[in-house]
Write an enzyme that holds these catalytic residues in place. Structure first.
Site, PDB file in Angstrom:
ATOM      1  N   SER A 117     -38.645 -44.754 -41.849  1.00  0.00           N
ATOM      2  CA  SER A 117     -38.794 -44.280 -43.232  1.00  0.00           C
ATOM      3  C   SER A 117     -37.442 -44.072 -43.905  1.00  0.00           C
ATOM      4  CB  SER A 117     -39.600 -42.977 -43.268  1.00  0.00           C
ATOM      5  OG  SER A 117     -38.957 -41.949 -42.530  1.00  0.00           O
ATOM      6  N   ASP A 161     -32.938 -50.717 -37.991  1.00  0.00           N
ATOM      7  CA  ASP A 161     -33.896 -50.308 -39.028  1.00  0.00           C
ATOM      8  C   ASP A 161     -33.543 -50.867 -40.406  1.00  0.00           C
ATOM      9  OD1 ASP A 161     -35.008 -48.973 -36.920  1.00  0.00           O
ATOM     10  OD2 ASP A 161     -35.139 -47.041 -37.917  1.00  0.00           O
TER      11      ASP A 161
END
Length: 334
Positions: A117, A161
């Protein structure tokens, strides 16, 4: 002018923890997205509005010496440092310091669940603000800026990520190098336990076990690396789709067993994993550091049944699939 950008969440398909020891890993973008809208404001401040990021809402303004809290602080504060750092890096690149910019965030990605996230919000922010400022950046340049954001905020980052969030698809990561793998539709159900594990502590725990019992742990890590290599060969092979999915599912189950052997699974994660398998998933495993967070299941033609089983087992299911696209500029309005 107003720009809306989005960036996807990620899952580690194979190789978490062993990647720390130089073994390969496979990561993929999934169709859960964070959306960031960027526009100029007249206040000469950076203003962040977080209306829906799976945590209590937050609106904050920054000026040079002050922080203005315009709503309850809430858990949403976790995104602040990533968003602010992303905005400031883009402003430096565009030589636009001193301009007032407002970014508004909505997200389908739970914060702290191990689904990337923080990287997604950083990448979407970089994409939206750079477009707003007229700065043309490639996806790879945005990934590098996202990595810089993580280094500045976290102090350490592999870059996996932000890279997968920026460029999308499926990537092979090994010793700091990234390589795109052939895209394949993988029908995924993510199961969220509702809690997150402390990544640094789990990595440190595995390190302690390795140092205490290297002759036991080294073969586990080596086997995890072999699982990843086998998964890469499967994705690159000429097997039919059904055969590929079945083989990947078996590899997922092996990978989960090896992670469990390292001690990073939990009762709740294992309950979700076995509930998914019982409901018809071809494979299911932890994704991420473990200790909580998420698992995922490979469930062609059984996504609904697997999602129901995860719910009954006490998890929150998210039906999704691999995202071919990474960062996406959704709209640009005058």
């Amino acid at each position: 002018m107003r720009v809306l950008a989005s960036a996807p969440a990620k899952i580690i398909l194979f190789g978490e923890h062993s990647v720390v020891y130089g073994k390969p890993a496979i990561a993929a973008a999934i169709n859960l997205r964070t959306y960031v809208r960027a526009e100029f404001n007249d206040s000469k401040r950076i203003k962040i509005e977080a209306h829906d990021i799976k945590t209590p809402g937050l609106i904050v303004s920054f000026s040079e010496n002050e922080i203005y809290f315009e709503s309850d602080y809430g858990k949403a504060a976790e995104v602040l440092s990533y968003v602010r750092q992303a905005i400031e890096l883009v402003m430096e690149e565009a030589d636009a310091n001193g301009k007032g910019v407002t970014v508004s965030i909505t997200s389908q990605i739970p914060v702290g669940a191990g689904l990337g996230s923080s990287a997604a919000v950083a990448v979407a922010t970089i994409g939206a603000v750079s477009k707003l400022l007229g700065l043309e950046l490639t996806r790879e340049e945005i990934a590098r800026l996202g990595h810089r954001v993580e280094l500045l905020v976290q102090g350490a980052s592999s870059g996996v990520d932000p890279t997968i969030s920026a460029i999308g698809g499926i990537i092979h990561y090994e010793k700091g190098k990234f390589e795109h793998l052939p895209f394949m539709e993988l029908p995924i159900v993510v199961g969220y336990t509702g809690s997150s594990g402390p990544t640094k502590e789990l990595v440190a725990m595995v390190r302690r076990t390795y140092e205490e019992m290297p002759e036991v742990v080294e073969p586990i890590l080596t086997s995890m690396g072999k699982v990843v290599e086998e998964a890469i060969e499967t994705l690159l092979s000429e097997l039919g789709e059904g055969e590929k999915l079945a083989r990947l599912g078996r590899l997922m189950n092996i990978n989960h067993g090896l992670l469990d052997a390292l001690g990073v699974s939990t009762k709740k994660l294992s309950e979700l994993v076995y509930a998914a398998r019982t409901a018809g998933a071809l494979g299911a495993k932890i994704t991420g550091a473990g200790g909580g967070g998420c698992m995922y299941a490979l469930a062609p033609e059984k996504q609904s049944e697997v999602a129901t089983a995860i719910t009954i087992a006490g998890g929150t299911p998210m039906i999704t699939k691999i995202s071919r696209e990474g960062l996406r500029i959704e709209e640009v309005l005058p």
